[in-house]
Write a protein that holds these residues in place. Structure first.
Motif, short mmCIF file in Angstrom:
data_model
loop_
_atom_site.label_atom_id
_atom_site.label_comp_id
_atom_site.label_asym_id
_atom_site.label_seq_id
_atom_site.Cartn_x
_atom_site.Cartn_y
_atom_site.Cartn_z
N LEU A 434 0.83 -0.84 0.22
CA LEU A 434 0.35 0.10 0.06
C LEU A 434 0.95 0.87 0.12
CD1 LEU A 434 -2.71 -1.28 2.60
CD2 LEU A 434 -3.22 -0.92 0.06
N PHE A 435 2.35 0.96 0.52
CA PHE A 435 3.01 2.06 0.38
C PHE A 435 3.59 2.43 -1.13
CE2 PHE A 435 1.64 1.12 4.76
CZ PHE A 435 1.61 2.23 5.61
N ALA A 436 3.39 1.50 -1.24
CA ALA A 436 4.84 1.29 -2.95
C ALA A 436 4.70 2.11 -3.95
CB ALA A 436 5.44 -0.12 -2.96
N LYS A 437 5.83 2.60 -4.24
CA LYS A 437 5.89 3.12 -5.52
C LYS A 437 5.36 2.13 -6.76
CE LYS A 437 9.15 7.23 -5.99
NZ LYS A 437 8.10 8.09 -5.44
N SER A 438 5.85 0.89 -6.79
CA SER A 438 5.71 -0.38 -7.62
C SER A 438 6.31 -1.41 -6.62
CB SER A 438 6.40 0.44 -8.79
OG SER A 438 7.66 0.05 -8.75
N VAL A 439 5.28 -2.83 -7.41
CA VAL A 439 5.26 -3.63 -6.48
C VAL A 439 5.85 -5.18 -7.59
CG1 VAL A 439 4.05 -5.38 -5.57
CG2 VAL A 439 3.75 -3.25 -4.71
N ILE A 449 14.56 -13.84 -0.60
CA ILE A 449 15.72 -13.03 0.29
C ILE A 449 16.68 -12.91 -1.44
CG2 ILE A 449 17.79 -14.33 0.84
CD1 ILE A 449 15.40 -16.38 2.71
N LEU A 450 16.82 -13.36 -2.20
CA LEU A 450 17.46 -13.92 -3.53
C LEU A 450 17.52 -12.17 -4.15
CD1 LEU A 450 19.03 -16.91 -4.33
CD2 LEU A 450 20.00 -15.50 -2.85
N VAL A 451 16.12 -11.88 -4.32
CA VAL A 451 15.57 -11.16 -6.33
C VAL A 451 16.36 -9.59 -5.24
CG1 VAL A 451 14.50 -10.02 -6.68
CG2 VAL A 451 13.84 -12.41 -6.84
N PRO A 452 16.00 -9.22 -3.71
CA PRO A 452 16.73 -7.98 -3.47
C PRO A 452 18.65 -7.95 -3.23
CG PRO A 452 14.54 -9.18 -2.16
CD PRO A 452 15.48 -9.65 -2.81
N ILE A 453 19.26 -9.19 -3.23
CA ILE A 453 20.49 -9.31 -3.20
C ILE A 453 21.10 -9.79 -4.51
CG2 ILE A 453 22.76 -10.62 -2.62
CD1 ILE A 453 20.44 -11.61 -0.05
N LEU A 454 20.92 -9.92 -5.35
CA LEU A 454 20.53 -10.40 -6.45
C LEU A 454 20.80 -8.65 -7.47
CD1 LEU A 454 19.59 -13.11 -8.27
CD2 LEU A 454 21.39 -12.51 -7.75
N LEU A 463 16.52 -1.85 -4.15
CA LEU A 463 15.07 -2.16 -4.55
C LEU A 463 14.33 -1.06 -3.94
CD1 LEU A 463 13.82 -5.89 -4.91
CD2 LEU A 463 14.45 -4.63 -6.83
N ASP A 464 14.28 -0.41 -3.11
CA ASP A 464 13.94 0.93 -2.07
C ASP A 464 14.09 2.18 -3.18
OD1 ASP A 464 12.40 -0.86 0.20
OD2 ASP A 464 14.66 -1.18 0.44
N GLU A 465 15.61 1.62 -3.48
CA GLU A 465 16.10 2.82 -4.06
C GLU A 465 15.63 3.62 -5.11
OE1 GLU A 465 20.80 3.82 -3.62
OE2 GLU A 465 20.58 1.94 -3.32
N LEU A 466 15.09 1.87 -6.27
CA LEU A 466 14.08 2.08 -7.05
C LEU A 466 13.03 2.99 -7.00
CD1 LEU A 466 15.69 -1.21 -9.41
CD2 LEU A 466 16.35 1.73 -10.18
N GLY A 467 12.12 2.25 -5.89
CA GLY A 467 11.11 2.66 -5.48
C GLY A 467 9.71 1.30 -5.56
N PRO A 645 14.22 3.73 -16.34
CA PRO A 645 15.07 3.87 -15.55
C PRO A 645 15.18 5.73 -16.25
CG PRO A 645 16.21 1.55 -16.37
CD PRO A 645 14.61 1.81 -17.30
N SER A 646 15.91 6.39 -15.12
CA SER A 646 15.93 7.45 -15.40
C SER A 646 17.19 7.61 -15.76
CB SER A 646 15.13 8.59 -14.22
OG SER A 646 16.22 8.39 -13.33
#
Length: 712
Positions: A434-439, A449-454, A463-467, A645-646
């Motif tokens: 509900l808080f996300a820019k995108s999901v 576990i692995l996708v954010p690390i990758l 991923l947080d920096e990418l929103g 990406p910008s």
């Protein structure tokens, strides 16, 4: 009576917005800068009688920036009330003030603040010939904020957020067509200030808890002093006579102290010696100025609270941040209870971000307990712990989109069953969506576990920096949650990541198969069938919905990870943490390095099941680095959710990769210098993406990122 709708037109970061409310508790959710504070201020302008009247005089900074030139435009803030009481006094107020009078009884009522050009400006605009752009520019060039007026209206029937209605009322600045300057009936009847609804309702606003210690030290903002002052007006003056007598005696006693009389005499003598009798004051006294007025006396009262040590009570500034905030919030709630006791015909409690510095258990308890009868409560929050216990039907989600603030109602158009499914999914973790820019929605622990690390290791950005919020559904029931992302509901991108579960072993029956082989083949066939059904179901579900996309692993996440590039070496490197036997490790190594997916894939899944998929992913996460290859379907999902990406995002990614190439010694100084020169030109706007990509592919031909770059 409750607020059923708030409409905002051209107000701050709202271009046009409908915010829907229901009786009871309502929640406003949104990222920083999405407009929660502005939304609350808009409500306060209409209902908060404590807000200074000067605040109604809006400024050019209150206009939506997307207008470009604000001059000539209107700001409209409209509240709609529902379930208006049939009480005669209330009916009379709305009948003459702001009601919809089509029926004999007022059931729905509107109350509007309109900030618009004065009649002289509107008349000048109305006199322009259609298409006279030069004339329009001339009229607007002389308009200042002093040429605007604020009016309050009611009995309106107009949908102010409808562009057609707005153009009819205000005018069309593109074609230069403006209505007559007469009072349009659609905006409702003008309400005199004496009949302001804010004087008739109980409204308490609890601002965001940012620096409550400073508020306690400020006489105007001190909530304790506000409570005491409200009580002091009800105290019988006779009860204050003994206190007044004691204060007067205390003043006299202080004035009579020997040191005080000596200093008074010395001051008198010194000023006479310095200025002479002619120019000296006629009289001079030192008096104690302790006030005997109730309001002034109450200012000396301070709150002391025992928080940690038994038997010790400290001042507010000695409390923890959470303790001070809880006390502040308590006093504001008590202020509301005092106001509510006055029997207003409607009660509103608006609380801005109550969670600051407060323990998660207190947050959830607070939300559960603040459920006063006959009261509409509106929260704003960043807390997933509060959103966890919110009714999804009573939530408004705010989102930013290129300077605009959009408002979404997650339950619009859903069945009771669908709303129930969503409500059960919105626990403290999954409510992040509900808080996300995108999901990105994933089905299991391994992906979570692995996708954010990758992404972090390969691209240098999180991923947080990418929103992007990655949400683990812990099943394949994606439609229960993905139904939120729709034109009618939350207009944000959502990528669904799941497994196709294609069989990578030979599933043909063989008379020589033992029970284990038969079971493995049956399981593979069942998984493959289920995967195809899931693909068909999701294809039908997402058809025509531009906010949703689906992304499939050909097999499973673990197997698809293994067969990409040199990733098998990463898996081999953790064999010692999976198995203890040297023989087993040797066998597993040979199988993982096999080119036959039936062999390598089977070993990969055997290891994952042996360790548990979550723990196996944690082990893999320890060896993931910038040489790891991210499976294509994962990249597609992340960039579909994030969007293109910008320039700044690409520049940060490329700067990270260039630094790694230099550190590893893969690229020589000349290649690194060329890449950095290209990056600077691109960052400064001197090169488009295509040119930058081609230059980077030539400068750093060995970089694993090149395959990603080439796909854009």
């Amino acid at each position: 009576m409750h607020i059923s709708k708030l409409q905002l037109v051209n107000y701050r970061n709202f271009s046009r917005a409908d915010v829907l409310f229901k009786p009871g508790i309502n929640t406003i959710i949104g990222e920083n800068g999405s407009g929660k504070t502005n939304l609350f201020r808009a409500i306060r302008l209409l209902l908060d009688d404590n807000l200074l009247r000067a605040a109604y005089r809006l400024d050019k900074g209150d206009f939506h920036r997307g207008l470009g030139d604000w001059r000539g435009h209107w700001i409209i803030i409209s509240l709609e009330f529902d379930n208006v009481s049939k009480d005669e006094a209330i009916q009379s107020l709305f009948l003459h003030g702001s009601g919809n009078i089509k029926d004999s009884d007022i059931g729905r009522a509107t109350y509007n603040l309109i900030f618009r050009p004065k009649a002289s400006v509107r008349a000048a605009l109305a006199e322009l010939e259609e298409g006279d752009e030069a004339g329009l520019a001339e009229v607007l060039s002389t308009v200042t904020i002093a040429d605007y007026e604020t009016i309050f209206t009611g009995k309106s029937e107009a949908d102010f957020t409808d562009p057609v209605v707005y153009t009819a009322l205000v005018g069309d600045f593109e074609t230069v067509r403006f209505p007559e300057a007469a009072y349009p009936p659609e905006i409702g009847g003008k309400i005199p200030g004496i009949m302001a609804i804010s004087k008739e309702v109980c409204f308490t606003f609890v601002q965001a808890l940012r620096d409550v210690v400073a508020d306690f030290q400020n006489n105007r903002a001190n909530p304790l002093l506000t409570l005491l002052k409200s009580k002091s007006g009800k105290i019988d003056p006779a009860d204050f006579v003994p206190i007044t007598t004691m204060v007067e005696k205390l003043n006299t006693a202080i004035e009579g102290l020997p040191d005080v009389t000596t200093i008074r005499s010395d001051i008198r003598t010194t000023i006479n010696d310095a200025a002479g009798e002619t120019y000296s004051p006629n009289s001079l006294s030192i008096k104690s100025d302790l006030s005997h007025e109730a309001d002034r006396l109450f200012q000396s009262l301070k709150l002391f609270v025992g928080e940690a040590e038994p038997g010790y009570e400290g001042a507010i500034h000695e409390l923890s941040l959470g303790g001070a905030n809880l006390i502040y919030l308590t006093l504001k709630l008590l202020e509301f209870k005092y106001q509510k006791a006055k029997q207003s015909f409607a009660n509103f409690l608006v609380v801005e971000e109550p969670e600051a510095h407060i323990h998660t258990h207190i947050q959830k308890t607070l939300f559960d307990k603040l459920n006063y009868s006959d009261t509409q409560i509106i929260y704003s929050t960043h807390s997933t712990h509060i959103s966890e216990v919110c009714n999804v039907e009573n939530i408004n989600v705010l989102g930013r989109n290129a300077g605009l603030c959009e408002v979404f109602q997650p339950s619009t158009g859903l069945t009771v069953e669908e709303v129930g499914n969503i409500q059960r999914y919105l626990d403290a973790v999954r409510s992040n969506l509900l808080f996300a820019k995108s999901v990105v929605l994933v089905e299991g622990d391994a992906e979570e576990i692995l996708v954010p690390i990758l992404i972090k290791k390969v691209f240098g950005v999180s991923l947080d920096e990418l929103g992007v919020s990655l949400i683990n559904i812990r099943s394949t029931g994606f439609t229960n949650v993905a139904v939120l992302f729709h034109d009618q509901r939350i207009r944000k991108r959502c990528a669904i990541v799941t497994d196709l579960d294609d069989a990578f072993i030979d599933t043909s029956p063989d008379p020589q198969d033992g029970d284990a082989e038969k079971k493995a083949k049956a399981s593979a066939v069942a998984a493959q069938t289920s995967g195809l059904q899931r693909k068909a179901t999701l294809a039908a579900f997402t058809k025509g919905n531009n906010w949703l996309s689906t992304h499939f692993a050909d097999y499973t996440f673990e197997v698809d990870f293994l067969i990409n590039g040199a990733n098998a070496a990463k898996v081999v490197s953790i064999l010692g943490e999976v198995y203890k036997s040297a023989a087993t490790i040797a066998t597993a190594k040979a199988e993982l390095e096999s080119k036959d997916i039936a062999v390598s894939g089977t070993r990969m899944l055997t290891m994952a099941k042996h360790m548990g998929k979550g723990w196996f992913a944690i082990l893999l996460g320890k060896v993931v680095d910038h040489h790891t290859i991210v499976p294509d379907y994962i990249l597609d999902a992340v960039f579909m959710a994030h969007g293109t990406p910008s320039t700044e995002v690409w520049a940060n990614i490329l700067a990270y990769r260039i630094g790694l190439q230099e550190k590893d010694g893969v690229a020589g100084p000349a290649a690194v210098a060329a890449a950095r020169g290209t990056l600077k030109t691109y960052r400064d706007g001197g090169m488009d993406f295509a040119a930058m990509r081609n230059a980077m592919l030539q400068a750093l031909p060995g970089d694993e990122l090149n395959e990603v770059l080439a796909s854009f």
